[in-house]
Design a protein around this motif. Structure first.
Motif, PDB file in Angstrom:
ATOM      1  N   UNK A 130       0.854  -1.289  -0.035  1.00  0.00           N
ATOM      2  CA  UNK A 130       0.003   0.149  -0.125  1.00  0.00           C
ATOM      3  C   UNK A 130       0.802   1.355  -0.200  1.00  0.00           C
ATOM      4  N   UNK A 131       0.215   2.202  -0.257  1.00  0.00           N
ATOM      5  CA  UNK A 131       1.117   3.742  -0.438  1.00  0.00           C
ATOM      6  C   UNK A 131       1.559   4.333   0.982  1.00  0.00           C
ATOM      7  N   UNK A 132       0.791   3.961   1.887  1.00  0.00           N
ATOM      8  CA  UNK A 132       1.434   4.451   3.363  1.00  0.00           C
ATOM      9  C   UNK A 132       2.673   3.740   3.568  1.00  0.00           C
ATOM     10  N   UNK A 133       2.629   2.272   3.254  1.00  0.00           N
ATOM     11  CA  UNK A 133       3.875   1.533   3.885  1.00  0.00           C
ATOM     12  C   UNK A 133       4.867   1.880   2.959  1.00  0.00           C
ATOM     13  N   UNK A 134       4.686   2.123   1.748  1.00  0.00           N
ATOM     14  CA  UNK A 134       5.603   2.635   0.601  1.00  0.00           C
ATOM     15  C   UNK A 134       6.260   3.960   1.262  1.00  0.00           C
ATOM     16  N   UNK A 135       5.354   4.968   1.392  1.00  0.00           N
ATOM     17  CA  UNK A 135       5.990   6.303   1.993  1.00  0.00           C
ATOM     18  C   UNK A 135       6.730   5.800   3.167  1.00  0.00           C
ATOM     19  N   UNK A 136       6.318   5.135   4.147  1.00  0.00           N
ATOM     20  CA  UNK A 136       7.131   5.153   5.331  1.00  0.00           C
ATOM     21  C   UNK A 136       8.466   4.443   5.036  1.00  0.00           C
ATOM     22  N   UNK A 137       8.552   3.572   4.144  1.00  0.00           N
ATOM     23  CA  UNK A 137       9.643   2.852   3.782  1.00  0.00           C
ATOM     24  C   UNK A 137      10.730   4.092   3.236  1.00  0.00           C
ATOM     25  N   UNK A 138      10.380   4.756   2.397  1.00  0.00           N
ATOM     26  CA  UNK A 138      11.037   5.998   1.697  1.00  0.00           C
ATOM     27  C   UNK A 138      11.554   6.843   2.631  1.00  0.00           C
ATOM     28  N   UNK A 139      10.592   7.059   3.843  1.00  0.00           N
ATOM     29  CA  UNK A 139      11.199   8.167   4.705  1.00  0.00           C
ATOM     30  C   UNK A 139      12.254   7.611   5.605  1.00  0.00           C
ATOM     31  N   UNK A 140      12.056   6.105   5.884  1.00  0.00           N
ATOM     32  CA  UNK A 140      13.065   5.431   6.795  1.00  0.00           C
ATOM     33  C   UNK A 140      14.483   5.525   5.968  1.00  0.00           C
ATOM     34  N   UNK A 141      14.369   5.079   4.570  1.00  0.00           N
ATOM     35  CA  UNK A 141      15.523   5.000   3.751  1.00  0.00           C
ATOM     36  C   UNK A 141      16.201   6.663   3.455  1.00  0.00           C
ATOM     37  N   UNK A 142      15.526   7.720   3.736  1.00  0.00           N
ATOM     38  CA  UNK A 142      16.076   8.713   3.579  1.00  0.00           C
ATOM     39  C   UNK A 142      16.767   9.279   5.083  1.00  0.00           C
ATOM     40  N   UNK A 143      16.180   8.973   6.101  1.00  0.00           N
ATOM     41  CA  UNK A 143      16.568   8.832   7.283  1.00  0.00           C
ATOM     42  C   UNK A 143      18.086   8.165   7.397  1.00  0.00           C
ATOM     43  N   UNK A 144      18.126   6.797   6.980  1.00  0.00           N
ATOM     44  CA  UNK A 144      19.253   6.208   6.992  1.00  0.00           C
ATOM     45  C   UNK A 144      20.307   6.962   6.234  1.00  0.00           C
ATOM     46  N   UNK A 145      19.983   7.450   5.023  1.00  0.00           N
ATOM     47  CA  UNK A 145      21.045   8.163   4.121  1.00  0.00           C
ATOM     48  C   UNK A 145      21.823   9.012   4.815  1.00  0.00           C
ATOM     49  N   UNK A 146      20.741  10.193   5.436  1.00  0.00           N
ATOM     50  CA  UNK A 146      21.442  11.146   6.172  1.00  0.00           C
ATOM     51  C   UNK A 146      22.212  10.523   7.471  1.00  0.00           C
ATOM     52  N   UNK A 147      21.770   9.666   7.934  1.00  0.00           N
ATOM     53  CA  UNK A 147      22.605   9.315   9.244  1.00  0.00           C
ATOM     54  C   UNK A 147      23.875   8.778   8.850  1.00  0.00           C
ATOM     55  N   UNK A 148      23.689   8.105   7.899  1.00  0.00           N
ATOM     56  CA  UNK A 148      25.258   7.432   7.342  1.00  0.00           C
ATOM     57  C   UNK A 148      26.390   8.246   7.035  1.00  0.00           C
ATOM     58  N   UNK A 149      25.952   9.728   6.744  1.00  0.00           N
ATOM     59  CA  UNK A 149      27.008  10.749   6.255  1.00  0.00           C
ATOM     60  C   UNK A 149      27.834  11.000   7.673  1.00  0.00           C
ATOM     61  N   UNK A 150      27.372  10.539   8.774  1.00  0.00           N
ATOM     62  CA  UNK A 150      28.294  10.933  10.104  1.00  0.00           C
ATOM     63  C   UNK A 150      29.261   9.646  10.129  1.00  0.00           C
ATOM     64  N   UNK A 151      29.038   8.564   9.419  1.00  0.00           N
ATOM     65  CA  UNK A 151      29.972   7.507   9.522  1.00  0.00           C
ATOM     66  C   UNK A 151      31.355   7.539   8.841  1.00  0.00           C
ATOM     67  N   UNK A 152      32.437   7.480   9.267  1.00  0.00           N
ATOM     68  CA  UNK A 152      33.762   7.753   8.668  1.00  0.00           C
ATOM     69  C   UNK A 152      34.302   6.700   7.655  1.00  0.00           C
ATOM     70  N   UNK A 153      33.729   5.382   7.729  1.00  0.00           N
ATOM     71  CA  UNK A 153      33.925   4.326   7.021  1.00  0.00           C
ATOM     72  C   UNK A 153      33.223   4.350   5.528  1.00  0.00           C
TER      73      UNK A 153
END
Length: 179
Positions: A72-95
């Motif tokens: 469903x669209x709501x689940x898909x939207x939540x997945x995309x939001x979580x992925x965006x959050x992970x991408x931002x968080x990973x910018x702080x990882x030096x490896x």
């Protein structure tokens, strides 16, 4: 005053000046090292905090994939939001290798090729494999271990994509969910 007194006084004064200069110099060097160590500690703390937050997001994505009903669209939207959050968080990882691996796994989770013959259920199971691989990599990073090799299912998912550098830092992109 005789000359030996003057010589002694000059040597005493020179010794005091040299000793004072060396003391100041060593204090400055020690302060710089402490400041550098404090910056490194702060960077490591930020990286560990970001890694733990990314792990939490990945565990939530995996939990949602295991429990998922029909797409469903709501689940898909939540997945995309979580992925965006992970991408931002990973910018702080030096490896850089870890950043690329997690980014790649995340980008492959919601995507499918136009000629993709996998069912929604198969893509859901693939998402679980991608999450587990990213979770294993982040856990190894937190423990100071080497990154684990890709599992066969993740290698097969990766092989579906024709681009060899999907998810690389040079080709990083953020995307919006389809509405």
């Amino acid at each position: 005053m005789d000359s030996s007194a003057w010589v002694g006084a000059l040597f005493g004064l020179a010794g005091t000046m040299i000793g004072g200069t060396l003391s100041i110099w060593s204090a400055v060097i020690a302060q710089r090292r402490q400041a550098a160590q404090a910056r490194d500690d702060q960077r490591q703390t930020r990286a560990a905090t970001a890694t733990e937050a990314a792990l939490t997001e990945l565990l939530e994505i995996e939990r949602d994939a295991r429990r998922a009903g029909p797409h469903d669209n709501a689940r898909s939207h939540l997945l995309h939001e979580r992925i965006l959050s992970i991408q931002v968080l990973m910018q702080r990882v030096p490896d850089a290798g870890l950043r690329d691996r997690v980014r790649e796994n995340c980008l492959l989770m919601p995507l499918h090729l136009p000629d993709d013959t996998r069912t929604w259920e198969q893509r859901r199971v693939d998402r679980i494999h991608l999450c587990r691989d990213a979770i294993a990599c982040l856990g190894a990073y937190l423990r100071g271990e080497a990154m684990p090799p890709r599992t066969n299912p993740v290698g097969e998912i990766r092989a579906l994509w024709h681009s060899s550098d999907i998810g690389s830092e040079t080709d990083m992109f953020f995307y919006e969910p389809e509405t």
